[in-house]
Scaffold this motif. Structure first.
Motif, PDB file in Angstrom:
ATOM      1  N   CYS A 193       0.819  -1.200   0.000  1.00  0.00           N
ATOM      2  CA  CYS A 193       0.000   0.000   0.000  1.00  0.00           C
ATOM      3  C   CYS A 193       0.851   1.246   0.000  1.00  0.00           C
ATOM      4  O   CYS A 193       1.897   1.295   0.582  1.00  0.00           O
ATOM      5  CB  CYS A 193      -0.910   0.012   1.215  1.00  0.00           C
ATOM      6  N   GLY A 194       0.349   2.273  -0.625  1.00  0.00           N
ATOM      7  CA  GLY A 194       1.059   3.539  -0.650  1.00  0.00           C
ATOM      8  C   GLY A 194       0.069   4.659  -0.727  1.00  0.00           C
ATOM      9  O   GLY A 194      -1.031   4.486  -1.224  1.00  0.00           O
ATOM     10  N   PRO A 195       0.408   5.848  -0.222  1.00  0.00           N
ATOM     11  CA  PRO A 195      -0.518   6.955  -0.237  1.00  0.00           C
ATOM     12  C   PRO A 195      -0.745   7.479  -1.636  1.00  0.00           C
ATOM     13  O   PRO A 195       0.124   7.421  -2.492  1.00  0.00           O
ATOM     14  CB  PRO A 195       0.190   8.015   0.624  1.00  0.00           C
ATOM     15  N   LEU A 236       7.903  -4.147  -5.984  1.00  0.00           N
ATOM     16  CA  LEU A 236       7.750  -3.071  -6.962  1.00  0.00           C
ATOM     17  C   LEU A 236       6.988  -1.874  -6.416  1.00  0.00           C
ATOM     18  O   LEU A 236       6.626  -0.969  -7.169  1.00  0.00           O
ATOM     19  CB  LEU A 236       7.031  -3.609  -8.202  1.00  0.00           C
ATOM     20  N   ALA A 237       6.746  -1.837  -5.111  1.00  0.00           N
ATOM     21  CA  ALA A 237       5.930  -0.774  -4.531  1.00  0.00           C
ATOM     22  C   ALA A 237       6.460   0.621  -4.853  1.00  0.00           C
ATOM     23  O   ALA A 237       5.694   1.575  -4.965  1.00  0.00           O
ATOM     24  CB  ALA A 237       5.828  -0.956  -3.010  1.00  0.00           C
ATOM     25  N   GLY A 238       7.780   0.752  -5.000  1.00  0.00           N
ATOM     26  CA  GLY A 238       8.353   2.062  -5.303  1.00  0.00           C
ATOM     27  C   GLY A 238       8.126   2.513  -6.732  1.00  0.00           C
ATOM     28  O   GLY A 238       8.297   3.698  -7.047  1.00  0.00           O
ATOM     29  N   LEU A 239       7.729   1.597  -7.605  1.00  0.00           N
ATOM     30  CA  LEU A 239       7.451   1.955  -9.004  1.00  0.00           C
ATOM     31  C   LEU A 239       5.960   2.250  -9.122  1.00  0.00           C
ATOM     32  O   LEU A 239       5.186   1.504  -9.712  1.00  0.00           O
ATOM     33  CB  LEU A 239       7.854   0.812  -9.942  1.00  0.00           C
ATOM     34  N   ASN A 240       5.538   3.357  -8.527  1.00  0.00           N
ATOM     35  CA  ASN A 240       4.107   3.591  -8.335  1.00  0.00           C
ATOM     36  C   ASN A 240       3.585   4.847  -9.010  1.00  0.00           C
ATOM     37  O   ASN A 240       2.545   5.381  -8.629  1.00  0.00           O
ATOM     38  CB  ASN A 240       3.787   3.647  -6.837  1.00  0.00           C
ATOM     39  N   LYS A 241       4.267   5.334 -10.035  1.00  0.00           N
ATOM     40  CA  LYS A 241       3.789   6.545 -10.704  1.00  0.00           C
ATOM     41  C   LYS A 241       2.465   6.272 -11.405  1.00  0.00           C
ATOM     42  O   LYS A 241       2.193   5.151 -11.866  1.00  0.00           O
ATOM     43  CB  LYS A 241       4.813   7.032 -11.717  1.00  0.00           C
ATOM     44  N   VAL A 242       1.626   7.293 -11.475  1.00  0.00           N
ATOM     45  CA  VAL A 242       0.398   7.254 -12.258  1.00  0.00           C
ATOM     46  C   VAL A 242       0.329   8.582 -13.007  1.00  0.00           C
ATOM     47  O   VAL A 242       0.094   9.626 -12.399  1.00  0.00           O
ATOM     48  CB  VAL A 242      -0.858   7.077 -11.376  1.00  0.00           C
ATOM     49  N   GLY A 283       3.964  -0.990  -9.458  1.00  0.00           N
ATOM     50  CA  GLY A 283       3.684  -1.041  -8.033  1.00  0.00           C
ATOM     51  C   GLY A 283       2.519  -0.172  -7.591  1.00  0.00           C
ATOM     52  O   GLY A 283       2.204  -0.129  -6.394  1.00  0.00           O
ATOM     53  N   ALA A 284       1.875   0.509  -8.514  1.00  0.00           N
ATOM     54  CA  ALA A 284       0.755   1.388  -8.145  1.00  0.00           C
ATOM     55  C   ALA A 284      -0.418   0.581  -7.624  1.00  0.00           C
ATOM     56  O   ALA A 284      -0.759  -0.467  -8.159  1.00  0.00           O
ATOM     57  CB  ALA A 284       0.331   2.232  -9.336  1.00  0.00           C
ATOM     58  N   LYS A 285      -1.065   1.093  -6.577  1.00  0.00           N
ATOM     59  CA  LYS A 285      -2.239   0.454  -5.997  1.00  0.00           C
ATOM     60  C   LYS A 285      -3.507   1.045  -6.613  1.00  0.00           C
ATOM     61  O   LYS A 285      -3.521   2.195  -7.053  1.00  0.00           O
ATOM     62  CB  LYS A 285      -2.266   0.649  -4.483  1.00  0.00           C
ATOM     63  N   LEU A 286      -4.568   0.269  -6.614  1.00  0.00           N
ATOM     64  CA  LEU A 286      -5.788   0.705  -7.272  1.00  0.00           C
ATOM     65  C   LEU A 286      -6.329   2.008  -6.702  1.00  0.00           C
ATOM     66  O   LEU A 286      -6.842   2.847  -7.439  1.00  0.00           O
ATOM     67  CB  LEU A 286      -6.850  -0.395  -7.186  1.00  0.00           C
ATOM     68  N   THR A 313      -5.748  -1.884  -2.140  1.00  0.00           N
ATOM     69  CA  THR A 313      -4.302  -2.139  -2.100  1.00  0.00           C
ATOM     70  C   THR A 313      -3.850  -3.211  -3.086  1.00  0.00           C
ATOM     71  O   THR A 313      -2.680  -3.601  -3.082  1.00  0.00           O
ATOM     72  CB  THR A 313      -3.852  -2.529  -0.683  1.00  0.00           C
ATOM     73  N   VAL A 314      -4.744  -3.676  -3.931  1.00  0.00           N
ATOM     74  CA  VAL A 314      -4.319  -4.580  -4.996  1.00  0.00           C
ATOM     75  C   VAL A 314      -3.431  -3.801  -5.963  1.00  0.00           C
ATOM     76  O   VAL A 314      -3.698  -2.650  -6.297  1.00  0.00           O
ATOM     77  CB  VAL A 314      -5.545  -5.162  -5.728  1.00  0.00           C
ATOM     78  N   GLY A 315      -2.363  -4.434  -6.435  1.00  0.00           N
ATOM     79  CA  GLY A 315      -1.470  -3.796  -7.389  1.00  0.00           C
ATOM     80  C   GLY A 315      -2.006  -3.902  -8.804  1.00  0.00           C
ATOM     81  O   GLY A 315      -2.615  -4.905  -9.188  1.00  0.00           O
TER      82      GLY A 315
END
Length: 508
Positions: free
Chosen positions: A41-43, A157-163, A175-178, A199-201
């Motif tokens: 999970c990430g903010p 891959l949580a750090g690869l979370n750009k959108v 790594g982006a979460k829904l 929090t699903v990737g």
């Protein structure tokens, strides 16, 4: 990469707008995302900048077929990383190795790499391939815990979370979460059909297909995939698209997370964000068979703007509810709901209809981010099944839920072999979900297996790879049908040494 998924990722949904725990939202909604690689999970927030260290994709060539067998040099790998590497016994390892489901907390990977960019993923694969199993983790929701391999390497891959929204397209890190995907898309007035669990990737969800509440209107998540950046078994980075590595692109759309390589970035085609009317109908005790029977006929006849599920909650008697959403206004929806209740011959004890914007609707179907212990599996309904037999399977099984999600509509438009996702002709998917603890896991798994077998006997065969189940009989055929052979050919071409192997991987 629920999802599995999820290797794996999965997800679900609620009947009220406030947050509920995972079990509740799964019972009320039952969508998912699972498969074979997962995430953390990430903010939510502004899109992260594209890392300047991201290597340019290369063209394909024969992957290396000679793999080393000596132990990895962890100190050398650590020195190559922009992110971190944790080994057993160091501070932070016990937290870093965790998946979403606490039942897998006893698993001990040999190391966890928190990748900061694609180069970190490349370095990890090159350092470990052939020496230990490698599992990418996008959301960590693998129903089988495949994203936490014992004695293997976890590439987090949580750090690869750009959108990033670029016109009608969205570029999304693996790594982006829904919850973050939805928030950023909504801010730009765009939408992507995807799962429900916050929090699903995005990776595991997409790679296994991607069933969600907007699937009947807009298709599966994988159907909106335009291209993917993939780190291969030999460390090369390939771009998979219709005109670049088409075999790999085919396999990534429904072939299950964890296979062929590690996707680090996706590009999706999006749609204008719609307004959505959500609904929930609770029916009286004793009406489950009548409601399910009517629901199967009703959902098949509904316009694609309407998505609905039918949830059977085990016990004595079995409880039933129908929930979903409609891309349109309340007036049009109410007419369709009246058709269901009339045909079911049961008047709802509770009826909720509420109009929301796109983000509000996605949040409505969302649940808590808290970890949940459970055992789950799946079946697929292609033609209507005997409702009484299905309800009988839930009778007396308190705590077990059968979440029957409507498919059809846009999901059924592509040919069965157009992508790796096989179940294009399905009427619905069935998720069997039951809470469990370490002490009750074996007993619960046996009960879930009995329901799975009973569903097959009632005419619901197959299975959904994002609800991956190590105990599912004939799993390769269940997940992939006649597409299994081509998936093996893709594996032979891109991962001939089975570097990305796990309990239910597609092997060369």
């Amino acid at each position: 990469m629920d999802s599995e998924l999820d290797q794996a990722q999965p997800a679900g949904r609620p009947h009220v707008h406030h947050l509920v725990d995972r079990r509740t939202f799964l019972r009320v909604a039952g969508v998912s995302a699972a498969g074979a690689v997962a995430a953390a999970c990430g903010p939510g927030g502004s899109p992260a900048p594209v890392a300047s260290s991201t290597p340019a994709p290369t063209t394909s060539g024969p992957p290396a077929t000679r793999l080393p067998t000596s132990p990895p040099n962890w100190d050398d790998l650590r020195g190559q990383l922009s992110g971190s590497l944790l080994r057993p016994g160091v501070d932070g390892y016990d937290t870093a190795k965790r998946a979403f489901n606490p039942l897998f907390d006893s698993k001990n990977p040999v190391a966890v790499v928190a990748a900061a960019n694609t180069k970190d993923v490349q370095a990890s694969v090159q350092a470990v391939a052939g020496r230990a199993s490698i599992a990418a983790r996008s959301g960590g929701h693998s129903y089988a815990g495949y994203s936490v391999p014992d004695s293997g390497l976890v590439v987090d891959l949580a750090g690869l979370n750009k959108v990033q929204v670029q016109g009608s397209q969205a570029v999304i890190g693996a790594g982006a979460k829904l919850k973050d995907v939805y928030a950023t898309l909504a801010q730009a007035g765009r939408a992507l059909p995807a799962g429900s669990c916050p929090t699903v990737g995005i990776a595991g969800l997409t790679l296994g297909g991607g069933i969600g509440v907007l699937s009947r209107k807009y298709g599966l998540t994988c159907d909106r995939l335009s291209s993917a950046q993939v780190v291969m078994a030999d460390g090369r980075v390939l771009k998979a698209a219709a005109d670049s590595e088409p075999d790999l692109f085919w396999g990534l759309r429904g072939g299950g997370g964890g296979n062929f390589g590690i996707v680090t970035e996706f590009t999706f085609d999006t749609d204008p964000a719609p307004d959505v009317t959500v609904f929930s109908l609770h029916f009286p005790a004793g009406s489950a068979a009548d409601v399910l029977s009517a629901w199967q006929q009703w959902i098949a006849a509904m316009p694609p703007e309407l998505w609905a599920n039918c949830v059977l909650s085990g016990g004595s008697p079995v409880q039933v509810r129908v929930g979903g959403c409609y891309v349109g206004g309340a007036a049009g929806l109410n007419t369709l709901l009246n058709n269901l209740t009339t045909n079911a011959g049961a008047r709802p004890t509770q009826r909720t209809v509420k109009s929301l914007d796109y983000l509000g609707a996605m949040n409505y179907f969302s649940g808590s981010s808290n970890r949940q212990s459970f055992v789950a599996s799946s079946r697929i309904i292609t033609s209507p099944v005997d409702a009484a037999k299905v309800v009988a399977l839930a009778d007396g099984r308190t705590g077990t839920d059968l979440l029957i999600d409507g498919l059809g509509g846009k999901v059924g438009e592509p040919a069965k072999d157009a992508t790796a996702f096989w179940h294009r002709d399905a009427l619905a998917s069935v998720q069997i979900y039951a809470p469990a603890t370490a002490k009750t896991q074996q007993k619960v798994a046996q009960s879930v297996g009995e329901v799975v077998a009973g569903l097959a006997a009632a005419g619901a065969g197959g299975g959904y790879v994002n609800y991956i189940d190590p105990a599912l009989p004939d799993w390769k055929n269940a997940y992939y049908g006649e597409n299994a052979k081509r998936l093996q050919d893709v594996a032979r071409k891109y991962d001939p040494d089975n570097v990305f192997r796990f309990g239910q991987s597609v092997v060369a």
